[in-house]
Each structure stands twice: as structure tokens, then as C-alpha cells.
Motif scaffolding. Structure first.
Motif, PDB file in Angstrom:
ATOM      1  N   GLY A 188     -25.041 -11.327  55.512  1.00 57.72           N
ATOM      2  CA  GLY A 188     -24.661 -10.025  54.987  1.00 57.72           C
ATOM      3  C   GLY A 188     -24.106  -9.110  56.065  1.00 57.72           C
ATOM      4  N   GLU A 189     -23.399  -8.087  55.622  1.00 51.15           N
ATOM      5  CA  GLU A 189     -22.747  -7.138  56.522  1.00 51.15           C
ATOM      6  C   GLU A 189     -23.761  -6.484  57.453  1.00 51.15           C
ATOM      7  OE1 GLU A 189     -19.593  -5.007  58.194  1.00 51.15           O
ATOM      8  OE2 GLU A 189     -19.560  -6.651  56.741  1.00 51.15           O
ATOM      9  N   GLY A 190     -23.383  -6.390  58.737  1.00 51.08           N
ATOM     10  CA  GLY A 190     -24.235  -5.725  59.712  1.00 51.08           C
ATOM     11  C   GLY A 190     -25.173  -6.648  60.452  1.00 51.08           C
ATOM     12  N   ARG A 191     -25.098  -7.967  60.189  1.00 52.83           N
ATOM     13  CA  ARG A 191     -25.958  -8.925  60.884  1.00 52.83           C
ATOM     14  C   ARG A 191     -25.118 -10.044  61.486  1.00 52.83           C
ATOM     15  NH1 ARG A 191     -27.979  -7.838  56.065  1.00 52.83           N
ATOM     16  NH2 ARG A 191     -29.790  -6.449  56.055  1.00 52.83           N
ATOM     17  N   LYS A 192     -25.492 -10.438  62.672  1.00 53.84           N
ATOM     18  CA  LYS A 192     -24.798 -11.514  63.365  1.00 53.84           C
ATOM     19  C   LYS A 192     -25.271 -12.852  62.820  1.00 53.84           C
ATOM     20  CE  LYS A 192     -24.066 -13.286  68.063  1.00 53.84           C
ATOM     21  NZ  LYS A 192     -24.445 -13.096  69.492  1.00 53.84           N
ATOM     22  N   PRO A 193     -24.358 -13.716  62.351  1.00 57.23           N
ATOM     23  CA  PRO A 193     -24.788 -15.018  61.834  1.00 57.23           C
ATOM     24  C   PRO A 193     -25.401 -15.884  62.927  1.00 57.23           C
ATOM     25  CG  PRO A 193     -22.515 -14.511  61.193  1.00 57.23           C
ATOM     26  CD  PRO A 193     -22.904 -13.508  62.227  1.00 57.23           C
ATOM     27  N   ALA A 194     -26.161 -16.872  62.514  1.00 62.78           N
ATOM     28  CA  ALA A 194     -26.660 -17.879  63.447  1.00 62.78           C
ATOM     29  C   ALA A 194     -25.473 -18.640  64.042  1.00 62.78           C
ATOM     30  CB  ALA A 194     -27.595 -18.841  62.726  1.00 62.78           C
ATOM     31  N   PRO A 195     -25.628 -19.222  65.215  1.00 62.68           N
ATOM     32  CA  PRO A 195     -24.508 -19.951  65.835  1.00 62.68           C
ATOM     33  C   PRO A 195     -24.035 -21.129  64.996  1.00 62.68           C
ATOM     34  CG  PRO A 195     -26.253 -19.535  67.428  1.00 62.68           C
ATOM     35  CD  PRO A 195     -26.805 -19.172  66.088  1.00 62.68           C
ATOM     36  N   GLY A 196     -22.729 -21.393  65.062  1.00 64.66           N
ATOM     37  CA  GLY A 196     -22.157 -22.566  64.404  1.00 64.66           C
ATOM     38  C   GLY A 196     -22.198 -22.479  62.893  1.00 64.66           C
ATOM     39  N   THR A 197     -22.458 -23.620  62.247  1.00 66.89           N
ATOM     40  CA  THR A 197     -22.580 -23.707  60.789  1.00 66.89           C
ATOM     41  C   THR A 197     -23.825 -24.513  60.456  1.00 66.89           C
ATOM     42  OG1 THR A 197     -21.335 -25.784  60.588  1.00 66.89           O
ATOM     43  CG2 THR A 197     -20.046 -23.723  60.590  1.00 66.89           C
ATOM     44  N   GLN A 198     -24.261 -24.423  59.214  1.00 74.39           N
ATOM     45  CA  GLN A 198     -25.426 -25.208  58.819  1.00 74.39           C
ATOM     46  C   GLN A 198     -25.116 -26.701  58.892  1.00 74.39           C
ATOM     47  OE1 GLN A 198     -27.040 -24.457  54.882  1.00 74.39           O
ATOM     48  NE2 GLN A 198     -29.050 -25.254  55.474  1.00 74.39           N
ATOM     49  N   ALA A 199     -23.894 -27.092  58.589  1.00 78.23           N
ATOM     50  CA  ALA A 199     -23.528 -28.509  58.674  1.00 78.23           C
ATOM     51  C   ALA A 199     -23.638 -29.012  60.109  1.00 78.23           C
ATOM     52  CB  ALA A 199     -22.113 -28.719  58.137  1.00 78.23           C
ATOM     53  N   GLN A 200     -23.138 -28.236  61.067  1.00 78.13           N
ATOM     54  CA  GLN A 200     -23.249 -28.624  62.471  1.00 78.13           C
ATOM     55  C   GLN A 200     -24.710 -28.684  62.904  1.00 78.13           C
ATOM     56  OE1 GLN A 200     -20.760 -25.417  64.000  1.00 78.13           O
ATOM     57  NE2 GLN A 200     -19.259 -26.898  64.718  1.00 78.13           N
ATOM     58  N   PHE A 201     -25.468 -27.708  62.462  1.00 81.94           N
ATOM     59  CA  PHE A 201     -26.894 -27.668  62.781  1.00 81.94           C
ATOM     60  C   PHE A 201     -27.585 -28.931  62.271  1.00 81.94           C
ATOM     61  CE2 PHE A 201     -31.184 -25.843  61.534  1.00 81.94           C
ATOM     62  CZ  PHE A 201     -31.685 -25.795  62.824  1.00 81.94           C
ATOM     63  N   GLY A 202     -27.301 -29.308  61.031  1.00 82.00           N
ATOM     64  CA  GLY A 202     -27.905 -30.506  60.456  1.00 82.00           C
ATOM     65  C   GLY A 202     -27.522 -31.769  61.211  1.00 82.00           C
ATOM     66  N   GLN A 203     -26.280 -31.859  61.652  1.00 83.26           N
ATOM     67  CA  GLN A 203     -25.832 -33.019  62.420  1.00 83.26           C
ATOM     68  C   GLN A 203     -26.571 -33.116  63.753  1.00 83.26           C
ATOM     69  OE1 GLN A 203     -21.633 -32.272  62.610  1.00 83.26           O
ATOM     70  NE2 GLN A 203     -21.328 -32.668  60.425  1.00 83.26           N
ATOM     71  N   LEU A 204     -26.760 -31.982  64.395  1.00 80.66           N
ATOM     72  CA  LEU A 204     -27.480 -31.970  65.670  1.00 80.66           C
ATOM     73  C   LEU A 204     -28.947 -32.359  65.474  1.00 80.66           C
ATOM     74  CD1 LEU A 204     -25.963 -28.687  67.127  1.00 80.66           C
ATOM     75  CD2 LEU A 204     -25.724 -30.953  68.161  1.00 80.66           C
ATOM     76  N   VAL A 205     -29.557 -31.865  64.408  1.00 84.48           N
ATOM     77  CA  VAL A 205     -30.950 -32.230  64.119  1.00 84.48           C
ATOM     78  C   VAL A 205     -31.063 -33.726  63.877  1.00 84.48           C
ATOM     79  CG1 VAL A 205     -32.839 -31.966  62.459  1.00 84.48           C
ATOM     80  CG2 VAL A 205     -31.599 -29.948  63.248  1.00 84.48           C
ATOM     81  N   GLN A 206     -30.139 -34.290  63.110  1.00 81.73           N
ATOM     82  CA  GLN A 206     -30.182 -35.729  62.838  1.00 81.73           C
ATOM     83  C   GLN A 206     -29.996 -36.539  64.120  1.00 81.73           C
ATOM     84  OE1 GLN A 206     -30.794 -37.307  59.662  1.00 81.73           O
ATOM     85  NE2 GLN A 206     -31.240 -38.823  61.247  1.00 81.73           N
ATOM     86  N   ALA A 207     -29.084 -36.120  64.968  1.00 84.07           N
ATOM     87  CA  ALA A 207     -28.871 -36.820  66.240  1.00 84.07           C
ATOM     88  C   ALA A 207     -30.106 -36.716  67.127  1.00 84.07           C
ATOM     89  CB  ALA A 207     -27.647 -36.254  66.951  1.00 84.07           C
TER      90      ALA A 207
END
Length: 215
Positions: free
Chosen positions: A185-204
Motif C-alpha cells: 500500500g501507499e506510503g510503505r516500502k515493499p520487501a526486496p525483490g518479488t515473492q517469486a524470487q523469494f520462493g526460489q531462494l528459499v527452495q534453493a
């Protein structure tokens, strides 16, 4: 000698009735928004030959999301949510209650709906929301812990809500409420990257032995 009259009109500067030049007064440009923080890809870690060392490096990258304010604000040890990039106390004061949905008579849904809602406020530009909006369960309380301690906690079924590593990956890679971190939402900095990238890193990380940094 009488001073010449000076008249400032919209778009023009007049002195004694003579038009000298056209003047415009533009509003200052707003500061440019900081570019979104990125994540390395799994491929960026293939040069690390030792699987254990690669696993540790992968989890350090995963930690950029886990330790971001978008995650930490909802994973408080003290069972009271925090807000903002500085993780200040929730305003108005709030506690998670027994189920993480707020105290009796004042559930989270009193203010948080199924989606983000824009506001007219200067300090708070939107109210966050998700169909499953709630604090993380006490088993997943992370604030104030080192990345190594968080790692040991999330891979231990006795301390992560009974999840296997496969279930942990599914939660992080596909859960809609986790995904809110990239659409806060407006006024907040998103988490780094994307959820898809995050999931790939977790799986690796899992595939290389799910190694944890020292606590």
C-alpha cells in the motif's frame, strides 16, 4: 524622483507599465522515490561450490526479506504489532490476543479489511489489508532475534507451527498474506525483490541442506 511602480502579475513582471519578461513560478519537483530493493537470483550463487557455504549465502539473501519491516512488523515477540520502517508501536495501541486477530471486542478487522485502502492522511497514506490479516503466531515470533536464531526457528517443526520444509516453502512462496509484503500500500516500502524470487531462494536454500548461520 518618484520610484517606478512595480507590478507582479501571473506570468509577467511589469515595471512602470513596461513588460520586461515573462516569469513562471513552478512548484519544486518532489524528491524522486528510491528504487525498489532487489534480490539476487539463485543463479548468482552457483559459483559457490561448497553446498553448505552456498546454503548459508542463500539464506543471507532470504534474510533481506525476513528482516525487512514488512515482515518484522507482523512477527513481534512481544505480541503487539509494530508499524513503519522504524518499527514503532502500533497506533492506536494494539495486541494480538489469543489467536493473533486482536483482543476481544477490537479485532484487527475493525480497521483492516480484505485489501489496502487509501487514506487522505499525510502521515498514513493507506491502511493495509488482506483477507487473512493477523499477527504471525507466537511460534513465528522473530523481532529482536538474530538471523541465525530465526533460521533455526523456522526450520524446526516444533517451533514453526508444525511445518515441514516443503510446507514452509509453500507458505513463503505462495501464501497471500506473505505476498502482501510486496504490495503493502501507499506510503510503505515493499520487501526486496518479488515473492517469486523469494520462493526460489528459499527452495534453493532447502535443496542445499537448509543450513543456518550461527545464532
Amino acid at each position: 524622483m518618484r520610484a517606478a511602480a512595480i507590478v507582479l502579475a501571473a506570468g509577467s513582471l511589469m515595471i512602470g507599465g513596461a513588460l520586461l519578461s515573462s516569469v513562471s513560478f513552478a512548484a519544486p519537483e518532489p524528491p524522486a522515490a528510491a528504487p525498489p530493493e532487489t534480490l539476487k537470483s539463485v543463479a548468482d550463487f552457483t559459483s559457490i561450490q561448497d553446498p553448505a557455504a552456498r546454503s548459508l549465502a542463500l539464506f543471507a539473501e532470504v534474510g533481506k526479506v525476513i528482516e525487512s519491516p514488512r515482515c518484522m512488523n507482523c512477527h513481534p515477540v512481544q505480541r503487539a504489532p509494530t508499524q513503519g520502517d522504524d518499527r514503532h508501536p502500533h497506533n492506536p495501541p494494539m495486541v494480538g490476543g489469543q489467536a493473533g486477530h486482536g483482543p476481544a471486542g477490537l479485532p484487527c478487522s475493525s480497521c483492516h479489511g480484505p485489501a489496502n485502502v487509501a487514506t487522505w492522511g499525510q502521515d498514513i497514506k493507506s491502511i493495509p489489508g488482506d483477507p487473512k490479516w493477523a499477527l504471525a503466531p507466537v511460534e513465528m515470533a522473530w523481532q529482536g532475534k538474530s538471523l541465525g536464531a530465526i533460521c533455526a526457528q523456522i526450520k524446526n517443526p516444533a517451533r514453526n507451527g508444525g511445518r515441514s520444509l516443503a510446507e514452509l516453502h509453500h507458505h513463503m512462496a505462495e501464501d497471500h498474506l506473505v505476498g502482501w509484503a510486496w504490495n503493502p500500500g501507499e506510503g510503505r516500502k515493499p520487501a526486496p525483490g518479488t515473492q517469486a524470487q523469494f520462493g526460489q531462494l528459499v527452495q534453493a536454500w532447502i535443496d542445499t541442506g537448509a543450513k543456518c548461520p550461527k545464532a
